[in-house]
Design a protein around this motif. Structure first.
Motif, PDB file in Angstrom:
ATOM      1  N   PRO A  68       0.821  -1.227   0.000  1.00  0.00           N
ATOM      2  CA  PRO A  68       0.000   0.000   0.000  1.00  0.00           C
ATOM      3  C   PRO A  68       0.848   1.267   0.000  1.00  0.00           C
ATOM      4  O   PRO A  68       0.493   2.262  -0.655  1.00  0.00           O
ATOM      5  CB  PRO A  68      -0.818  -0.135   1.286  1.00  0.00           C
ATOM      6  N   VAL A  69       1.964   1.249   0.725  1.00  0.00           N
ATOM      7  CA  VAL A  69       2.845   2.409   0.777  1.00  0.00           C
ATOM      8  C   VAL A  69       3.591   2.574  -0.545  1.00  0.00           C
ATOM      9  O   VAL A  69       3.589   3.650  -1.160  1.00  0.00           O
ATOM     10  CB  VAL A  69       3.857   2.284   1.936  1.00  0.00           C
ATOM     11  N   TYR A  70       4.233   1.505  -1.008  1.00  0.00           N
ATOM     12  CA  TYR A  70       5.064   1.588  -2.210  1.00  0.00           C
ATOM     13  C   TYR A  70       4.240   1.959  -3.445  1.00  0.00           C
ATOM     14  O   TYR A  70       4.590   2.878  -4.199  1.00  0.00           O
ATOM     15  CB  TYR A  70       5.770   0.251  -2.466  1.00  0.00           C
ATOM     16  N   LEU A  71       3.136   1.244  -3.665  1.00  0.00           N
ATOM     17  CA  LEU A  71       2.384   1.436  -4.915  1.00  0.00           C
ATOM     18  C   LEU A  71       1.666   2.777  -4.947  1.00  0.00           C
ATOM     19  O   LEU A  71       1.616   3.438  -5.994  1.00  0.00           O
ATOM     20  CB  LEU A  71       1.400   0.285  -5.112  1.00  0.00           C
ATOM     21  N   SER A  72       1.087   3.183  -3.805  1.00  0.00           N
ATOM     22  CA  SER A  72       0.407   4.491  -3.801  1.00  0.00           C
ATOM     23  C   SER A  72       1.420   5.620  -3.983  1.00  0.00           C
ATOM     24  O   SER A  72       1.139   6.611  -4.665  1.00  0.00           O
ATOM     25  CB  SER A  72      -0.382   4.676  -2.501  1.00  0.00           C
ATOM     26  N   ALA A  73       2.620   5.467  -3.397  1.00  0.00           N
ATOM     27  CA  ALA A  73       3.649   6.501  -3.548  1.00  0.00           C
ATOM     28  C   ALA A  73       4.163   6.570  -4.991  1.00  0.00           C
ATOM     29  O   ALA A  73       4.405   7.673  -5.513  1.00  0.00           O
ATOM     30  CB  ALA A  73       4.809   6.225  -2.587  1.00  0.00           C
ATOM     31  N   PHE A  74       4.335   5.435  -5.651  1.00  0.00           N
ATOM     32  CA  PHE A  74       4.765   5.447  -7.048  1.00  0.00           C
ATOM     33  C   PHE A  74       3.706   6.080  -7.948  1.00  0.00           C
ATOM     34  O   PHE A  74       4.030   6.856  -8.857  1.00  0.00           O
ATOM     35  CB  PHE A  74       5.080   4.028  -7.527  1.00  0.00           C
ATOM     36  N   ALA A  75       2.429   5.774  -7.700  1.00  0.00           N
ATOM     37  CA  ALA A  75       1.364   6.354  -8.522  1.00  0.00           C
ATOM     38  C   ALA A  75       1.244   7.855  -8.313  1.00  0.00           C
ATOM     39  O   ALA A  75       1.044   8.616  -9.271  1.00  0.00           O
ATOM     40  CB  ALA A  75       0.034   5.672  -8.200  1.00  0.00           C
ATOM     41  N   ASP A  76       1.406   8.297  -7.067  1.00  0.00           N
ATOM     42  CA  ASP A  76       1.166   9.697  -6.750  1.00  0.00           C
ATOM     43  C   ASP A  76       2.406  10.567  -6.940  1.00  0.00           C
ATOM     44  O   ASP A  76       2.335  11.671  -7.500  1.00  0.00           O
ATOM     45  CB  ASP A  76       0.681   9.801  -5.294  1.00  0.00           C
ATOM     46  N   ASP A  77       3.571  10.097  -6.494  1.00  0.00           N
ATOM     47  CA  ASP A  77       4.762  10.948  -6.439  1.00  0.00           C
ATOM     48  C   ASP A  77       5.765  10.713  -7.573  1.00  0.00           C
ATOM     49  O   ASP A  77       6.486  11.631  -7.945  1.00  0.00           O
ATOM     50  CB  ASP A  77       5.487  10.745  -5.101  1.00  0.00           C
ATOM     51  N   VAL A  78       5.826   9.483  -8.089  1.00  0.00           N
ATOM     52  CA  VAL A  78       6.824   9.175  -9.127  1.00  0.00           C
ATOM     53  C   VAL A  78       6.254   9.410 -10.515  1.00  0.00           C
ATOM     54  O   VAL A  78       6.819  10.158 -11.326  1.00  0.00           O
ATOM     55  CB  VAL A  78       7.334   7.726  -8.984  1.00  0.00           C
TER      56      VAL A  78
END
Length: 414
Positions: free
Chosen positions: A236-246
């Motif tokens: 949940p942390v990794y994938l949401s951060a990649f979608a939102d920030d990367v």
């Protein structure tokens, strides 16, 4: 691949779990995105995951003691009904427009408390539905149905989040529990392989810890699962951060990442279902491949390439879970199985209160790429180290599978 489906009770169990898991994945995806929308913080998503896992870390072994003492079918009827009520309550708050992040955190904590009993009960109940010769197949198909739901659940959540709001996903999850409740009630009790329940005595927690400590094959499997769960499984942390920030592509990409991870996980579970037995070499090898793939994925230059890597991460991740789960269940005496599986769930799911906030903080401070690379690197290093320990420990032994699995693993010495 589908031999355990010949058992009527298992068919009822599996169908109910498929429907319920679709709702669970839809709610999980919506919950992560709801928290991110309310707070704008990856750390807050990590806190949500931690709160849902914290009860397992603190009380998981007590859940195993409870499971060994009580009828597992009746226990599951109670826990599944309570999970349904929790989802419907939060759906009401979302639809009313009153939802706040602390509501989500409280609901996540309540779900975590319920799964303290529900998870080990479901894991151990499979061994009462089918016999030992079908256990590997049944565990693998149960994992496959969970991953099949992972394909549909996030996709449904993406549609719901785009067209309505997160409340629809919570409502879907609440209603989906009708299926497992009906399946449990329709089972034929006479066809279950019921285990004699453990009487209430002192020292039952110490007993399971001594039991696992005296079994190096179980102990090191649990250590590896705990390390990979703590640092590598913070999706949940990794994938949401990649979608939102990367990639800056929003909820649609987050749903796509989860769906593709589900594709890989489903493939891994079906491959495991065809495998005749579970050995530690597969656990260690898949853990290393899982960690290495996360490290490589962290440097993916484009969204489409990262999406492909999520499928591989899912494949290796479910292979770790299914194979380790089967090794632990088949290597444990029936009277200890509820407590040992509770310990398994403690080290696997209960590690999130440590790993998820840490991963969220790294993602906020140094970026999602660094967070994923750190988690994958630690997982791969743990696989190398524990694989080396297991291989050395097994050398003097005769009749083992190459990593210390003795054929008489079902025996217990008191």
């Amino acid at each position: 691949m589908f031999s355990s489906l010949s058992v009527r009770n298992y068919r009822l169990f599996l169908i109910g779990q498929i429907v319920s898991n679709i709702g669970t994945w839809a709610q999980s995806t919506a919950q992560d995105w709801l928290v991110l929308s309310l707070t704008g913080s990856a750390t807050a998503v990590g806190v949500t995951v931690a709160l849902q896992s914290l009860p397992m870390l603190c009380f998981g072994l007590y859940g195993g003691v409870f499971v060994d003492r009580w009828n597992k079918r009746r226990t599951l009827l109670a826990t599944q009904a309570w999970l349904a009520l929790t989802a419907l309550t939060l759906a009401t708050l979302i639809f009313s427009g009153e939802v706040q992040v602390w509501h989500v955190w409280l609901a996540a904590f309540v779900v975590g408390l319920t799964t303290v009993v529900d998870n080990p009960a479901r894991q151990a109940f499979v061994s009462e539905i089918v016999d030992n010769s079908q256990l590997q197949n049944a565990v693998s198909l149960d994992a496959a149905n969970f991953q099949f739901a992972r394909l549909l659940g996030p996709a449904l959540a993406g549609v719901m989040l785009a067209s309505t709001n997160a409340g629809t996903a919570f409502l879907l999850n609440g209603l989906s529990f009708v299926a497992p409740l009906a399946g449990l009630m329709l089972m034929r009790a006479s066809e279950l392989h019921c285990v004699e329940r453990t009487s209430r005595t002192k020292g039952q927690l110490r007993e399971v810890l001594r039991y696992v400590a005296g079994r190096s094959d179980l102990l090191w499997t649990l250590v590896l699962v705990g390390l990979v769960g703590t640092f590598g499984f913070n999706f949940p942390v990794y994938l949401s951060a990649f979608a939102d920030d990367v990639f800056h592509t929003g909820v649609g990409s987050y749903s796509l990442f989860n769906t593709m991870m589900g594709v890989g996980s489903l493939a891994g579970a079906l491959i495991a279902a065809r495998r005749g037995s579970a050995v530690k070499r597969v656990v260690v090898g898949s853990a290393f491949a899982f960690g290495a793939t996360e490290v490589v994925a962290s440097a993916a230059p484009s969204q489409w390439l990262f999406t492909l890597f999520t499928a591989l991460i899912g494949l290796f991740g479910v292979t770790i879970n299914v194979t380790a789960n089967t090794c632990v269940q088949t290597g444990t005496a029936p009277a200890m199985r509820g407590r040992v599986m509770a310990l398994y769930m403690v080290v696997f799911l209960g590690s999130s209160p440590i790993g998820a906030p840490m991963a969220g903080w790294i993602a906020d401070a140094y970026g999602a790429r660094v967070a994923l690379a750190v988690g994958g690197g630690i997982s791969a290093a743990a696989a190398i180290g524990i694989g080396f320990v297991l291989s050395r420990a097994s050398r003097p032994r005769q009749g083992a599978d190459g990593f210390g699995n003795h054929p008489d693993a079902q025996s217990v010495q008191h």
